[in-house]
Structures are given as structure tokens and as C-alpha cells.
Design a protein around this motif. Sequence first.
Motif, mmCIF file in Angstrom:
data_model
loop_
_atom_site.group_PDB
_atom_site.id
_atom_site.type_symbol
_atom_site.label_atom_id
_atom_site.label_comp_id
_atom_site.label_asym_id
_atom_site.label_seq_id
_atom_site.Cartn_x
_atom_site.Cartn_y
_atom_site.Cartn_z
ATOM 1 N N ARG A 166 0.873 -1.183 0.000
ATOM 2 C CA ARG A 166 0.000 0.000 0.000
ATOM 3 C C ARG A 166 0.907 1.230 0.000
ATOM 4 N NH1 ARG A 166 -5.446 -1.068 3.417
ATOM 5 N NH2 ARG A 166 -5.531 -3.348 3.293
ATOM 6 N N THR A 167 1.300 1.639 -1.173
ATOM 7 C CA THR A 167 2.180 2.794 -1.285
ATOM 8 C C THR A 167 1.427 3.964 -1.908
ATOM 9 O OG1 THR A 167 2.970 1.913 -3.407
ATOM 10 C CG2 THR A 167 4.299 1.453 -1.460
ATOM 11 N N PRO A 168 1.733 5.186 -1.503
ATOM 12 C CA PRO A 168 1.077 6.353 -2.080
ATOM 13 C C PRO A 168 1.356 6.476 -3.570
ATOM 14 C CG PRO A 168 2.198 6.930 -0.038
ATOM 15 C CD PRO A 168 2.648 5.556 -0.404
ATOM 16 N N LEU A 169 0.458 7.151 -4.256
ATOM 17 C CA LEU A 169 0.600 7.354 -5.689
ATOM 18 C C LEU A 169 1.792 8.256 -5.983
ATOM 19 C CD1 LEU A 169 -0.608 6.963 -8.544
ATOM 20 C CD2 LEU A 169 -1.964 9.028 -8.119
ATOM 21 N N ARG A 170 2.589 7.849 -6.981
ATOM 22 C CA ARG A 170 3.743 8.645 -7.416
ATOM 23 C C ARG A 170 3.726 8.695 -8.934
ATOM 24 N NH1 ARG A 170 9.066 10.348 -6.522
ATOM 25 N NH2 ARG A 170 10.325 10.073 -8.400
ATOM 26 N N THR A 171 3.822 9.900 -9.518
ATOM 27 C CA THR A 171 3.725 10.042 -10.973
ATOM 28 C C THR A 171 4.894 10.833 -11.556
ATOM 29 O OG1 THR A 171 2.365 12.044 -10.754
ATOM 30 C CG2 THR A 171 1.200 9.933 -10.907
ATOM 31 N N HIS A 172 5.974 10.972 -10.807
ATOM 32 C CA HIS A 172 7.108 11.785 -11.250
ATOM 33 C C HIS A 172 8.143 10.913 -11.945
ATOM 34 C CE1 HIS A 172 10.090 14.905 -11.405
ATOM 35 N NE2 HIS A 172 10.918 14.243 -10.611
ATOM 36 N N ALA A 173 8.514 11.262 -13.183
ATOM 37 C CA ALA A 173 9.529 10.524 -13.927
ATOM 38 C C ALA A 173 10.894 11.162 -13.721
ATOM 39 C CB ALA A 173 9.184 10.496 -15.405
ATOM 40 N N LEU A 174 11.929 10.327 -13.651
ATOM 41 C CA LEU A 174 13.297 10.803 -13.484
ATOM 42 C C LEU A 174 14.087 10.743 -14.773
ATOM 43 C CD1 LEU A 174 14.213 9.076 -10.094
ATOM 44 C CD2 LEU A 174 13.393 11.408 -10.445
ATOM 45 N N THR A 175 13.663 9.918 -15.730
ATOM 46 C CA THR A 175 14.403 9.720 -16.967
ATOM 47 C C THR A 175 13.467 9.852 -18.162
ATOM 48 O OG1 THR A 175 14.052 7.330 -17.204
ATOM 49 C CG2 THR A 175 15.820 8.043 -15.718
ATOM 50 N N ASP A 176 14.024 9.612 -19.349
ATOM 51 C CA ASP A 176 13.202 9.668 -20.558
ATOM 52 C C ASP A 176 12.490 8.346 -20.828
ATOM 53 O OD1 ASP A 176 15.460 8.221 -21.188
ATOM 54 O OD2 ASP A 176 15.731 9.093 -23.171
ATOM 55 N N ARG A 177 12.703 7.346 -19.958
ATOM 56 C CA ARG A 177 12.028 6.058 -20.145
ATOM 57 C C ARG A 177 11.363 5.602 -18.841
ATOM 58 N NH1 ARG A 177 15.656 2.046 -23.849
ATOM 59 N NH2 ARG A 177 17.318 2.460 -22.351
ATOM 60 N N PRO A 178 10.316 6.307 -18.421
ATOM 61 C CA PRO A 178 9.627 5.909 -17.193
ATOM 62 C C PRO A 178 8.909 4.577 -17.352
ATOM 63 C CG PRO A 178 8.426 7.665 -18.307
ATOM 64 C CD PRO A 178 9.717 7.497 -19.040
ATOM 65 N N ILE A 179 8.764 3.882 -16.239
ATOM 66 C CA ILE A 179 8.077 2.583 -16.205
ATOM 67 C C ILE A 179 7.034 2.643 -15.095
ATOM 68 C CG2 ILE A 179 8.347 0.103 -15.792
ATOM 69 C CD1 ILE A 179 11.259 0.414 -16.777
ATOM 70 N N VAL A 180 5.827 2.194 -15.401
ATOM 71 C CA VAL A 180 4.721 2.224 -14.447
ATOM 72 C C VAL A 180 4.151 0.817 -14.316
ATOM 73 C CG1 VAL A 180 2.395 3.099 -13.994
ATOM 74 C CG2 VAL A 180 4.126 4.605 -15.006
ATOM 75 N N ARG A 181 3.859 0.412 -13.089
ATOM 76 C CA ARG A 181 3.116 -0.820 -12.827
ATOM 77 C C ARG A 181 1.792 -0.411 -12.177
ATOM 78 N NH1 ARG A 181 5.339 -4.595 -9.254
ATOM 79 N NH2 ARG A 181 4.495 -6.245 -10.590
ATOM 80 N N TYR A 182 0.705 -0.771 -12.820
ATOM 81 C CA TYR A 182 -0.626 -0.392 -12.340
ATOM 82 C C TYR A 182 -1.423 -1.654 -12.033
ATOM 83 C CZ TYR A 182 -5.550 0.913 -12.534
ATOM 84 O OH TYR A 182 -6.891 1.046 -12.253
ATOM 85 N N LEU A 183 -2.024 -1.684 -10.856
ATOM 86 C CA LEU A 183 -2.864 -2.807 -10.452
ATOM 87 C C LEU A 183 -4.289 -2.316 -10.242
ATOM 88 C CD1 LEU A 183 -3.274 -5.750 -9.535
ATOM 89 C CD2 LEU A 183 -2.541 -5.054 -7.241
ATOM 90 N N GLY A 184 -5.210 -2.815 -11.068
ATOM 91 C CA GLY A 184 -6.605 -2.417 -10.949
ATOM 92 C C GLY A 184 -7.414 -3.395 -10.138
ATOM 93 N N ARG A 185 -8.653 -3.601 -10.570
ATOM 94 C CA ARG A 185 -9.578 -4.506 -9.898
ATOM 95 C C ARG A 185 -10.006 -5.594 -10.880
ATOM 96 N NH1 ARG A 185 -11.340 -1.894 -5.002
ATOM 97 N NH2 ARG A 185 -12.290 -3.928 -4.589
ATOM 98 N N ASP A 186 -10.688 -6.606 -10.386
ATOM 99 C CA ASP A 186 -11.195 -7.635 -11.292
ATOM 100 C C ASP A 186 -12.363 -7.114 -12.121
ATOM 101 O OD1 ASP A 186 -9.314 -9.530 -10.641
ATOM 102 O OD2 ASP A 186 -10.498 -10.409 -9.037
ATOM 103 N N ASP A 187 -12.991 -6.047 -11.664
ATOM 104 C CA ASP A 187 -14.054 -5.400 -12.422
ATOM 105 C C ASP A 187 -13.420 -4.432 -13.430
ATOM 106 O OD1 ASP A 187 -17.001 -4.545 -12.716
ATOM 107 O OD2 ASP A 187 -15.973 -2.659 -12.325
ATOM 108 N N THR A 188 -13.706 -4.636 -14.718
ATOM 109 C CA THR A 188 -13.063 -3.834 -15.763
ATOM 110 C C THR A 188 -13.352 -2.353 -15.619
ATOM 111 O OG1 THR A 188 -13.049 -5.669 -17.348
ATOM 112 C CG2 THR A 188 -12.965 -3.431 -18.261
ATOM 113 N N ALA A 189 -14.605 -1.997 -15.326
ATOM 114 C CA ALA A 189 -14.960 -0.578 -15.232
ATOM 115 C C ALA A 189 -14.154 0.115 -14.140
ATOM 116 C CB ALA A 189 -16.457 -0.433 -14.972
#
Length: 275
Positions: A184-207
Amino acid sequence: MWTHKSWQGRLLAHPLPAGERLRHYAGWCDAVEGNTTFYATPSRETVATWAAQTDPDFRFVLKLPKVVTHERRLGDVAEPLAAFLTAIEPLGPRAHALWVQLPGSFAPADVPVLARFLRRLPDTYRCAVEVRHPAFFTDAPSTRLLEGVLADATAEWIPFDTTALFQDRPTSDAERDAWTKKPRTPLRTHALTDRPIVRYLGRDDTARTVAGWQHWIDVCVDWLREGRSPTVFVHTPDNADAPVLARRFHDEVRAQVPDLPPLPEPEPVEPLTLF
């Protein structure tokens, strides 16, 4: 991960020989997380088959072995690290980043160890670090300390966005399992380089998964307009439709950035027959 039981015969042809499974996955997505490398370093011959099944611009984000990151905590790792780097050489430019996923106990006091480790990596590989200790997200000096070390090494900070998962109580067995295992980590959206990588985990419900990624659509659009090249991995607790969702995410970004190349077209899956 390029095979999943629920994809077989539905998204990917089944049965498939081991030497063709990645090629079929690469028809859906142009990047993959290398999770299995955390548990064991593959043979060089196996990695060569991965290269043979993918185009040169396919992206592997390969997790370093746990002996390096968790057991030895980045110290005294010359031998296992050298074995790993030798094994993945056949990927060539496909090795988009070395994924250093650190345990939750790896704290700000351990950052000097990380700095020494990054300095010793060969320049031929880019590095991306995922931390889970809460101080890196909530304590400003700790955040700046880590960002400084990563910036000095031209390394990226991988955010693992689980905010949608923990927005309210789980509603499926897979979500309940994820609740016990995911950070349970806070949201972070700051990129440090020109090739940022994001891992996103949603829910089993598509919407709910789609609703939870809307801020990442805006972030990725901004990154692309800045000349960055982000890589985004979309997960759900059961991962049953992860490739479909990844393509939907890409389409939503591309609707705002038409110059973004389309993903490849998946190979058709033959319907199952009785005879």
C-alpha cells in the motif's frame, strides 16, 4: 509473464510449444515484465529463444534475482549479478531495463548500498528501481535522497500503483489474495528519466480498473509530448484480461497522441472443436 492459464485458448492459441508462447504474447503487447528471473536465472540458451520470438524493439523489463535484491540486499553480489547479465546478453536491445525490486525492509538508511550497486552496473544496461518502504513516499528528505541517487545513475523509479485495489474492500478471492500481498504505497507520478516505467494494479471489475487508470492516461500523454517513452504494465488481481486491458490503455493514450504507433495485431485463436 507471457503465459497465463486463463489466456490459453481464449487470447493465445493452445496448446503452444514453449518456443512459441512468447511470440504469440508479443502479438498482443510490445513489452513484458520478467518476473520468473526473480526466482532463477535462466540459461543463456533459453534467453536466446526469447530474442528469437520478438522484434528488436520489444521491451523486456527483467527483475533481478532475489539472491541479489532480497537475500544479499545488493551487497556481495558480483557473482550472481555477473551470471545474470551473461544470461540475458542474447536479448541485446530488447533488455529495456533491469528491474531492481527491493523488499519493504530496504529503508532510507540503506540507500548508500543502492548507490554503490548502481555505480558498479555496466553502462550497457538501464536500471529501474522499485521501493516499498513507506518513508520513501511520505518523508521528503528520504524521497530526495533516493531521487538523487537514482538521477546520478540515470536510473528510474518504478511506481507500483495499487491505489485502485485498496480504494475499498475486496470483492473476489483474487482481490482478497492481492490485499494480503501487495504493498500500500502512495501514488507517485514523477519521472526521473526519458524512459519511465509504471506498474498499475486495478480490480477484477473492468470498469473500476479503467476508472482507476485515468490519471495515468493524462500522465503518459504529457510524458510522450515531452519526448519521453513510457512503458506501462496493466495488472488486475486475477490478470484474466490483462492483455486486453493493456491494449485498451494504449488505445486511450493514442487517441490523444495519434503519432504513437499502434500495437501489433494478435494472431487469431482457432475455436476449439469436438473433433
